[in-house]
Enzyme design. Structure first.
Site, PDB file in Angstrom:
ATOM      1  CE  LYS A  20      -4.867  -4.586  -6.397  1.00 28.03           C
ATOM      2  NZ  LYS A  20      -5.867  -4.248  -7.414  1.00 28.03           N
ATOM      3  CB  SER A  26      -9.022  -4.010  -8.184  1.00 31.53           C
ATOM      4  OG  SER A  26      -8.992  -4.107  -6.783  1.00 31.53           O
TER       5      SER A  26
END
Length: 802
Positions: A731, A688
């Site tokens: 996140k 990511s």
């Protein structure tokens, strides 16, 4: 107008209290525990509007079905009791203890529409006075029969018979006796209440008491017979013991042999075991009889038999299928966690409809301190099942799960069978704690042994190596907890329903501290009787400046430190009220452990905010990139694993392929080296960070600064596509916690946006992107953003803010 006993006026309207499994007779004084909101409201109304005599009056009617929580008017008996409140005492848990006295019979004529509680129009039943020789004879017969009944029934105090003997009023006599007689059901009691004629009531009671007297006499005869039989059995037992003692003295019988083996036979007969297990135990008992009691093998066989007989074969606890009660338990124990609670209530609903269902295999995955282990305990409490916790952290031996074979010295069953014995039930809730912390060595892989345990299609014939018998685990509810799924083998993941528990927002932590942590620590530190007021800002200060975590474990630890210091001060200054504001908290806890703001405050070249998920929850990882004279070599550092290093190679390849469009000289990569670094001593992996490294490289090469209030996440492909990532909720929580304003997210993760709390979504500007070019337009500080639009690929769409 309320009923007045002096002038015999009647009230037009009174509040009504519905009763479960209780019928209140006139002249009966009974304590009631009231917990329903409607009922409490009716009591308050009665106390607020007392009659002219200063007494609180109300109607008391029985429900037709006791299980109904909110009965409608047609679910209540229309014949009620007019009563008065003698005493009312509110209890700490919100319920009310009330002492009521029945005064007279009443017939409800109409329910007046009223929301907070039942309000009823009623008519008081006035009994006609009756006299005569027949009535006098009936009264005497009833009193004599009641006397005989009391003499046989030891549960009724003898003083009551003396009281009944002095009552000459037929109505009062019938009600006094009815209070102490056992009726088969509430309907029978209600029928007695609805008999308006005192004569008919006395005749009915006389008939009922005669029947009870016959039953009590029969019981007395049976007890006498059983007592004689027991005395004979005890005599035989005593003689047998004497005979065995004589045989032992003569050396004809081994010490204690017969009694122990007989005990095992009796246990086997009492156990409802499968045929296979029963035959196996019989065989082992037969083998034990042939051995000497002092031999080593006899001890092994005896231990095996004890283990098999101690297991709960088919012994279950009854599930609580009240969804409302279960929801209340879950909400009382844990704040938030909506998805988990919904899943448990769905299971309960299906169980209630189907009747029999295989136990679900749930896996709670989330950072430390979010309540995974305590949630398992709450689930067991809401279901009414036994709870057992198995700690799997550090387990590396397969035998810990499946047990040792009996050929080994010191062999034992595995943790699953041990837990069933501890629970004394075949359908407990078993919590497999820290399932991701297991490892393997030369003794086998325990995670592979769990494949059968956690498969509803296989675990009905679970075979422990020690028992060597099939045991049904399909009714057991297994709950696993883990901080991360990376270390759990894929076949094991496939057998579990994974439910992710993300970190808490600041608002959720504040609510948890208010509801659970502060009261708990206040009591734990001896300040239960001291008024301590913590302001919201003081708790927020502890959250922001002294903890940086996804859960609330450290928050509880810091709050405990505050209360310990307040406890010490209370010994000096006395137990006076204490106000704790922001300044007081910082004085008590000392220097803050967390910097006030970690994010960059200015736009800088080559520095990008990336988003990642670790075992402790979401984090903002800063990526730094720089260039230096060299030969095009790439260095990626910061405790990175292979997948993250490969993302760095893909980022360089993409930048080189788009160098002309980005305004980068072709010879740059031949004459310069590049270095990407992720500060921090935590191991990092995953794909990511691809767009983060790409943005940092482009900024470092073109010398265009990156916006300091932007964070990003997404996988990069060689074509410049931004791929989906995991852990979007964690996140975004990390970005919100750090004060980031804009978050760039792959468009493929649009489906995951609904999991983000609404407050966080409103505070963040979430931009969905398809291509790296869109990321660069959003992240780089460009003088002419319109000119930079040419970086969009053909057919590419502009980023969509959320």
């Amino acid at each position: 107008m309320f009923f007045n006993r002096d002038d015999k006026k009647e009230a037009a309207v009174l509040p009504m209290l519905p009763l479960r499994d209780i019928v209140l007779f006139p002249h009966e004084v009974r304590p009631l525990y009231v917990g329903r909101e409607k009922s409490i409201a009716a009591l308050k109304e009665a106390m607020a509007k007392k009659g002219a005599d200063g007494k609180a009056w109300l109607l008391l009617a029985a429900q037709k079905k006791a299980k109904t929580n909110d009965p409608a008017p047609d679910e209540l008996f229309q014949f009620a009791t007019l009563g008065q409140v003698v005493q009312l005492l509110p209890l700490p848990d919100g319920t009310v203890k009330v002492l009521v006295e029945g005064v007279a019979r009443a017939r409800i004529s109409r329910f007046v529409p009223h929301d907070p509680f039942f309000l009823c129009e009623f008519e008081r039943v006035v009994e006609e006075p009756t006299k005569g020789v027949e009535l006098e004879a009936l009264i005497r017969a009833v009193q004599a029969t009641f006397k005989a009944y009391v003499e046989l029934n030891k549960r009724i105090a003898p003083e009551l018979q003396q009281q009944v003997a002095t009552i000459d009023d037929p109505s009062r006599l019938s009600d006094t006796i009815a209070i102490h007689l056992p009726f088969k059901s509430v309907s029978d009691k209600q029928a007695m209440l609805e008999l308006e004629s005192p004569v008919k009531r006395l005749e009915k009671l006389y008939e009922l008491m005669q029947g009870e007297i016959e039953i009590l006499k029969a019981e007395k005869r049976i007890k006498s017979r059983v007592k004689k039989q027991m005395e004979r059995t005890q005599r035989e037992y005593f003689l047998n013991e004497q005979m065995q003692a004589i045989q032992r003295e003569l050396g004809d019988k081994d010490d204690g042999g017969k009694s122990e083996l007989q005990e095992l036979d009796d246990k086997l007969k009492a156990k409802k075991m499968p045929k296979e297990a029963q035959l196996k135990v019989k065989k082992e008992i037969k083998k034990l009889k042939m051995m000497g009691p002092m031999s080593a093998e006899a001890t092994v066989v005896r231990n095996y038999i004890d283990w098999v007989l101690s297991l709960p074969w088919g012994e279950e606890t009854k599930d609580k299928l009240d969804i409302t009660e279960a929801e209340g338990v879950l909400n009382a124990d844990h704040y938030g966690l909506k998805k988990v609670k919904e899943r448990i209530l769905e299971y309960l609903a299906v169980q209630q409809l189907v009747g029999k269902m295989k136990g679900p295999i749930l896996c709670f995955v989330g950072p430390p301190g979010v309540g995974k282990t305590s949630l398992g305990r709450s689930i067991a409490r809401s279901l009414g099942r036994k709870f057992v916790r198995i700690a799997l952290g550090g387990v590396r031996d397969e035998a810990e799960i499946r047990g040792h074979r009996r050929t080994y010295i010191g062999a034992m069953p595995g943790k699953i069978v041990q837990s069933l014995k501890k629970a004394e039930s075949s359908n407990p809730v078993i919590l497999l704690d820290e399932i991701d912390k297991m490892s393997s060595d030369f003794r086998g892989d325990p995670s592979s042994a769990l494949l059968e345990v956690l498969d509803p299609e296989q675990n009905h014939t679970f075979n422990d190596h020690y028992l060597d018998l099939d045991y049904d685990l399909s009714k057991v509810m297994f709950i696993c907890t883990a901080n991360s799924l990376h270390t759990i083998p894929q076949p094991l993941q496939d057998r579990m329903e994974v439910i992710r528990l993300a970190g808490y927002t600041e608002e959720e932590k504040l609510a948890i501290a208010r509801r659970y942590l502060v009261p708990k620590q206040k009591e734990a530190n001896g300040l239960a009787d001291v008024e301590v007021k913590l302001t919201d800002l003081s708790i927020r200060t502890v959250i922001r400046r002294y903890t940086r975590e996804a859960g609330v474990r450290n928050l509880e630890r810091e709050l405990a430190g505050v209360f310990r210091k307040l406890a010490r001060e209370s010994l000096k200054n006395g137990k006076s009220a204490v106000m704790v504001d922001r300044k007081r908290v910082m004085k008590l806890l000392g220097t803050p452990k967390v910097p006030q703001d970690k994010k960059e405050k200015t736009n800088q070249v080559g520095i990008v905010n990336g988003l990642a998920v670790t075992d402790a929850g979401g984090e903002v990882l800063v990526a730094e990139a720089t260039t230096m004279p060299g030969k095009g070599k790439l260095v990626v550092t910061g405790m990175l694993r292979d997948m993250m290093k490969e993302s760095g190679q893909a980022a360089v390849t993409y930048v080189r392929s788009k160098a002309k469009r980005l305004g980068i000289d072709d010879k740059f990569f031949e004459q310069n080296d590049m270095h990407i670094h992720f500060p921090g001593g935590v191991s990092k992996d995953g794909n990511s960070a691809g767009v983060t490294m790409t943005t940092a490289l482009v900024s470092a090469i073109t010398r265009i600064p990156v916006r300091c209030d932007v964070a990003m996440t997404g996988e990069i492909t060689l074509r410049g596509r931004v791929g989906a990532i995991g852990g979007l909720k964690e996140k975004c929580l990390a970005a919100h916690r750090l004060g980031i304003k804009t978050v760039l997210v792959p468009r493929e993760n649009k489906k995951d946006l609904r999991e983000i709390p609404k407050k966080v979504r409103k505070a963040l500007r979430i931009v969905l992107v398809d291509y790296v070019d869109e990321v660069l337009r959003e992240a780089l500080v460009l003088e002419k953003p319109a000119d930079f639009a040419k970086l969009l690929p053909e057919g590419g769409a502009a980023p969509v803010p959320m």
